[in-house]
Design an enzyme around this catalytic site. Structure first.
Site, PDB file in Angstrom:
ATOM      1  N   TYR A  62       0.800  -1.234   0.000  1.00 46.43           N
ATOM      2  CA  TYR A  62       0.000   0.000   0.000  1.00 46.43           C
ATOM      3  C   TYR A  62       0.833   1.284   0.000  1.00 46.43           C
ATOM      4  O   TYR A  62       0.259   2.375  -0.023  1.00 46.43           O
ATOM      5  CB  TYR A  62      -0.947  -0.003   1.210  1.00 46.43           C
ATOM      6  CG  TYR A  62      -1.920  -1.161   1.184  1.00 46.43           C
ATOM      7  CD1 TYR A  62      -2.864  -1.269   0.164  1.00 46.43           C
ATOM      8  CD2 TYR A  62      -1.890  -2.156   2.155  1.00 46.43           C
ATOM      9  CE1 TYR A  62      -3.749  -2.338   0.119  1.00 46.43           C
ATOM     10  CE2 TYR A  62      -2.770  -3.229   2.113  1.00 46.43           C
ATOM     11  CZ  TYR A  62      -3.696  -3.317   1.095  1.00 46.43           C
ATOM     12  OH  TYR A  62      -4.576  -4.364   1.045  1.00 46.43           O
ATOM     13  N   ASP A 118     -25.470  -0.297  -2.328  1.00 44.52           N
ATOM     14  CA  ASP A 118     -26.873   0.152  -2.369  1.00 44.52           C
ATOM     15  C   ASP A 118     -26.997   1.636  -2.029  1.00 44.52           C
ATOM     16  O   ASP A 118     -27.812   2.347  -2.624  1.00 44.52           O
ATOM     17  CB  ASP A 118     -27.727  -0.663  -1.392  1.00 44.52           C
ATOM     18  CG  ASP A 118     -28.083  -2.045  -1.918  1.00 44.52           C
ATOM     19  OD1 ASP A 118     -27.830  -2.319  -3.115  1.00 44.52           O
ATOM     20  OD2 ASP A 118     -28.614  -2.855  -1.131  1.00 44.52           O
ATOM     21  N   HIS A 130     -15.097  -6.074  -1.545  1.00 42.58           N
ATOM     22  CA  HIS A 130     -15.388  -7.452  -1.919  1.00 42.58           C
ATOM     23  C   HIS A 130     -16.621  -8.016  -1.215  1.00 42.58           C
ATOM     24  O   HIS A 130     -17.015  -9.148  -1.476  1.00 42.58           O
ATOM     25  CB  HIS A 130     -14.154  -8.315  -1.604  1.00 42.58           C
ATOM     26  CG  HIS A 130     -12.861  -7.617  -1.947  1.00 42.58           C
ATOM     27  ND1 HIS A 130     -12.522  -7.310  -3.251  1.00 42.58           N
ATOM     28  CD2 HIS A 130     -11.866  -7.101  -1.170  1.00 42.58           C
ATOM     29  CE1 HIS A 130     -11.353  -6.662  -3.248  1.00 42.58           C
ATOM     30  NE2 HIS A 130     -10.941  -6.517  -1.996  1.00 42.58           N
ATOM     31  N   SER A 150      -3.604  -0.826  -4.474  1.00 40.04           N
ATOM     32  CA  SER A 150      -2.980  -2.020  -5.055  1.00 40.04           C
ATOM     33  C   SER A 150      -3.782  -2.479  -6.277  1.00 40.04           C
ATOM     34  O   SER A 150      -4.950  -2.079  -6.458  1.00 40.04           O
ATOM     35  CB  SER A 150      -2.936  -3.140  -4.015  1.00 40.04           C
ATOM     36  OG  SER A 150      -4.253  -3.545  -3.669  1.00 40.04           O
ATOM     37  N   HIS A 187      -8.228   1.987  -5.804  1.00 41.22           N
ATOM     38  CA  HIS A 187      -7.485   1.016  -4.992  1.00 41.22           C
ATOM     39  C   HIS A 187      -5.998   1.303  -5.148  1.00 41.22           C
ATOM     40  O   HIS A 187      -5.518   1.468  -6.278  1.00 41.22           O
ATOM     41  CB  HIS A 187      -7.766  -0.424  -5.444  1.00 41.22           C
ATOM     42  CG  HIS A 187      -9.200  -0.789  -5.306  1.00 41.22           C
ATOM     43  ND1 HIS A 187      -9.780  -1.047  -4.082  1.00 41.22           N
ATOM     44  CD2 HIS A 187     -10.183  -0.880  -6.224  1.00 41.22           C
ATOM     45  CE1 HIS A 187     -11.066  -1.308  -4.263  1.00 41.22           C
ATOM     46  NE2 HIS A 187     -11.339  -1.204  -5.549  1.00 41.22           N
TER      47      HIS A 187
HETATM   48  C1  DQA Z   1      -7.586  -1.923  -1.215  1.00 42.75           C
HETATM   49  C2  DQA Z   1      -7.616  -3.373  -1.708  1.00 42.75           C
HETATM   50  C3  DQA Z   1      -8.526  -4.230  -0.838  1.00 42.75           C
HETATM   51  O1  DQA Z   1      -8.540  -5.567  -1.289  1.00 42.75           O
HETATM   52  C4  DQA Z   1      -8.031  -4.227   0.599  1.00 42.75           C
HETATM   53  O2  DQA Z   1      -8.909  -4.958   1.436  1.00 42.75           O
HETATM   54  C5  DQA Z   1      -7.796  -2.863   1.125  1.00 42.75           C
HETATM   55  C6  DQA Z   1      -7.237  -1.834   0.255  1.00 42.75           C
HETATM   56  C7  DQA Z   1      -6.534  -1.101  -1.989  1.00 42.75           C
HETATM   57  O3  DQA Z   1      -6.592   0.131  -1.868  1.00 42.75           O
HETATM   58  O4  DQA Z   1      -5.668  -1.648  -2.662  1.00 42.75           O
HETATM   59  O5  DQA Z   1      -8.000  -2.614   2.321  1.00 42.75           O
HETATM   60  O6  DQA Z   1      -8.843  -1.348  -1.443  1.00 42.75           O
END
Ligand code: DQA
Length: 152
Positions: free
Chosen positions: A29, A94, A87, A109, A107
Site C-alpha cells: 500500500y 446500495d 469485496h 494495489s 485502490h
Molecule cells: C484496497 C484493496 C482491498 O482488497 C483491501 O482490502 C484494502 C485496500 C486497496 O486500496 O488496494 O483494504 O482497497
C-alpha cells in the site's frame, strides 16, 4: 450554466484500515500516510475552487451514513476506496446507487494481481470508472477527473 457551490463539492471516502496507511503492509500500500494524501487532495481541490472533505471509517454503517449525508449536502462527486468492503458490501453499493452521486473507485494495489477473492468488486459496475495499482497517485488521478467533471 454555472454550478451552484454545493454541487462543486467532493467527498473522499476511505474504508477500513486505510487509517493505517504508511505503516500497513507498505510493500502493498506504499509509505504515504492517509493524512498526507488527504492534505494533498484538499489543497488541490481548494486551488481549483472546490470544497473537498475526506472521511475514513472502519465501520460499514458509518460509510453508508456519510454517503447519505453527501446527498443531503448536495455533493457533486465522490471518490471511494471501499478497502475490504470492496469485496463484501452490498449495503455500501446500495447507498451509492440510492444517492446517484457519480463516483470513481480507487485502490492503491492492483486487486487483480492479488488473491482471487480480491478480484471481485461490488462497486466497479456502478462507478464512473476505477483506478487501481497506482498507489496513492490513484487518488490524485481520480480527483483530476472529478474536478473536470464538476467543471463540465
Ligand atoms: C484496497 C484493496 C482491498 O482488497 C483491501 O482490502 C484494502 C485496500 C486497496 O486500496 O488496494 O483494504 O482497497
Amino acid at each position: 450554466m454555472a454550478k451552484n457551490s454545493k454541487s462543486r463539492s467532493i467527498v473522499v471516502l476511505h474504508g477500513p484500515n486505510l487509517n493505517l496507511l504508511g505503516t500497513r503492509e507498505p510493500s502493498v500500500y506504499g509509505r504515504e500516510s492517509l493524512e498526507s494524501i488527504n492534505r494533498r487532495l484538499t489543497a488541490t481541490a481548494r486551488a481549483a475552487g472546490v470544497r473537498l472533505e475526506c472521511f475514513q471509517s472502519n465501520h460499514e454503517g458509518e460509510l453508508v451514513d456519510r454517503i447519505q449525508r453527501a446527498k443531503k449536502e448536495g455533493a457533486g462527486f465522490l471518490i471511494l476506496n471501499p478497502a475490504g468492503y470492496t469485496h463484501t458490501s452490498v449495503v455500501i453499493r446500495d447507498a451509492l446507487t440510492a444517492v446517484r452521486i457519480p463516483f470513481v473507485e480507487v485502490h492503491l494495489s492492483n486487486i487483480f494481481a492479488r488473491e482471487p477473492w480480491r478480484h471481485h468488486s461490488h462497486f466497479t459496475a456502478v462507478a464512473v470508472g476505477a483506478i487501481l495499482g497506482l498507489g496513492s497517485s490513484g487518488y490524485d488521478l481520480a480527483l483530476a477527473y472529478a474536478l473536470k467533471h464538476l467543471k463540465a
